[in-house]
Scaffold this active site. Structure first.
Site, PDB file in Angstrom:
ATOM      1  CG  ASP A  25      -1.720  -1.227   1.397  1.00  0.00           C
ATOM      2  OD1 ASP A  25      -1.873  -1.742   2.514  1.00  0.00           O
ATOM      3  OD2 ASP A  25      -2.179  -1.713   0.330  1.00  0.00           O
ATOM      4  CE  LYS A 227      17.797   7.565   0.947  1.00  0.00           C
ATOM      5  NZ  LYS A 227      17.277   7.610  -0.437  1.00  0.00           N
ATOM      6  CG  ASP A 252      19.879   4.775  -7.065  1.00  0.00           C
ATOM      7  OD1 ASP A 252      19.249   5.449  -6.226  1.00  0.00           O
ATOM      8  OD2 ASP A 252      21.060   5.018  -7.400  1.00  0.00           O
TER       9      ASP A 252
HETATM   10  O1  LIG Z   1      24.257  13.998  -1.219  1.00  0.00           O
HETATM   11  C1  LIG Z   1      24.518  13.223  -2.181  1.00  0.00           C
HETATM   12  O2  LIG Z   1      25.541  12.608  -2.278  1.00  0.00           O
HETATM   13  C2  LIG Z   1      23.401  12.990  -3.183  1.00  0.00           C
HETATM   14  O3  LIG Z   1      22.620  14.120  -3.317  1.00  0.00           O
HETATM   15  C3  LIG Z   1      22.548  11.847  -2.691  1.00  0.00           C
HETATM   16  O4  LIG Z   1      23.243  10.696  -3.001  1.00  0.00           O
HETATM   17  C4  LIG Z   1      21.197  11.712  -3.377  1.00  0.00           C
HETATM   18  O5  LIG Z   1      20.301  11.187  -2.497  1.00  0.00           O
HETATM   19  P1  LIG Z   1      19.138  10.121  -2.887  1.00  0.00           P
HETATM   20  O6  LIG Z   1      17.989  10.925  -3.461  1.00  0.00           O
HETATM   21  O7  LIG Z   1      19.733   9.158  -3.883  1.00  0.00           O
HETATM   22  O8  LIG Z   1      18.806   9.501  -1.546  1.00  0.00           O
END
Ligand SMILES: O=C(O)[C@H](O)[C@H](O)COP(=O)(O)O
Length: 306
Positions: A25, A227, A252
């Site tokens: 969901d 993350k 990804d």
């Molecule tokens: O801060 C960075 O290195 C990039 O902006 C980051 O890897 C991108 O973040 P994502 O949207 O893939 O979590």
């Protein structure tokens, strides 16, 4: 279960896409490398987002990119044709501000020195934390005579490092000066530690790579918010009370997005439009295993036309 036994399931047919979608969901969506590369929206994404929402699915955007505030991310989404509100967006800048305010109870008389862009400054301001640095030090060329101009600043209670297109030696020297002062005991925080990120024509050094000079010079590991780390996960679950069994993380990168979902005990879908490859995910030595793999999140648009 040992990771070498977990074998990701590759989704390739419309029937498999439909069966997958029927199981969940809520979808936590990474941005760079899933929805877009920079400001280039990937094929099928707009149709997929529209189709999923039309079928009652909840989409939450979870990005390690700290360059924009949630308010400015809403504008980016709208400009790219994707409707979103601030409460649908969890960025590493937002998680950093929430962590400083709510977990560290950041002192009212202290400021944050920022290596990064407006996203960090704006989110800190949103929780009542003053910052300095960021664009103030953009383009400031140092000479060898300038070292005397870098002074201690007792008001600095933390150094926050995020993605910064205008990183320079002066910013590193100021951040090092504040963090190397043991009496000051300033927090050293990264919004995220992605080593690279995808752009339309390839991948480039990310925040984790930009912060490495400070980590090496200080011989100190920072606290990392984004993350796959716990602060971002706590931030999400404190705001969303979704059914984990019907929630799926889509990303990804194995080492950030997929690991984030694994840490949160939810299903994960790795798409092949960003950094990590199918071979890396299928490698028996790979400790982080997605539940599913597919070529592109935009391929779900084919279910609607089936
Ligand atoms: O801060 C960075 O290195 C990039 O902006 C980051 O890897 C991108 O973040 P994502 O949207 O893939 O979590």
């Amino acid at each position: 279960m040992p990771s070498s036994i977990v074998v990701p399931k590759k989704l390739t047919t419309v029937e498999q896409y439909k069966a997958f979608l029927d199981q969940y969901d809520t979808f936590l969506l990474d941005c760079d490398g899933v929805l877009w590369h920079g400001s280039h929206v990937l094929e099928g994404i707009l149709e997929t987002v529209h189709f999923l929402r039309k079928n009652g699915k909840k989409l939450v955007f979870v990005t390690n990119n700290s360059t924009l505030s949630r308010a400015n991310y809403v504008k980016k989404f709208q400009k790219l044709g994707i409707e979103a509100t601030e409460k649908d967006i969890f960025s590493s800048a937002f998680a950093t501000a929430v962590y400083l305010r709510n977990i560290l109870d950041f002192p009212k008389d202290k400021r944050v020195y920022v290596i990064g862009e407006s996203g960090i400054v704006d989110e800190l301001k949103d929780v009542g934390i003053e910052s300095t640095g960021a664009s103030d030090d953009n383009g400031v060329i140092m000479t060898h005579a300038d070292f005397g101009s870098i002074e201690q600043d007792p008001t600095i209670g933390a150094v926050v490092c995020g993605f910064d297109l205008n990183l320079n030696y002066r910013k590193l020297a100021k951040a090092f000066t504040y963090l190397n002062n043991k009496e000051q005991n300033a927090h050293f925080i990264l919004t995220n530690d992605d080593t690279t990120f995808p752009a339309p024509n390839g991948i480039y050094p990310g925040t984790g790579s930009l912060a490495q000079p400070l980590i090496t010079a200080l011989n100190r590991n920072p606290l990392v918010m984004g993350k796959p780390n716990k602060p971002m996960l706590d931030c999400f679950f404190a705001n969303y009370h979704t059914d984990p069994s019907r929630t799926c993380m889509v990303g990804d990168r194995l080492d950030t997005d997929i690991d984030f979902g694994v840490n949160g005990n939810i299903a994960t879908l790795m798409v092949l439009t960003g950094v990590s490859t199918e071979a890396e995910a299928m490698d028996p030595k790979q400790p982080i295993k997605p539940t599913y793999i597919m070529q592109s999140f935009g391929d779900f648009a084919k279910v609607e036309n089936a």
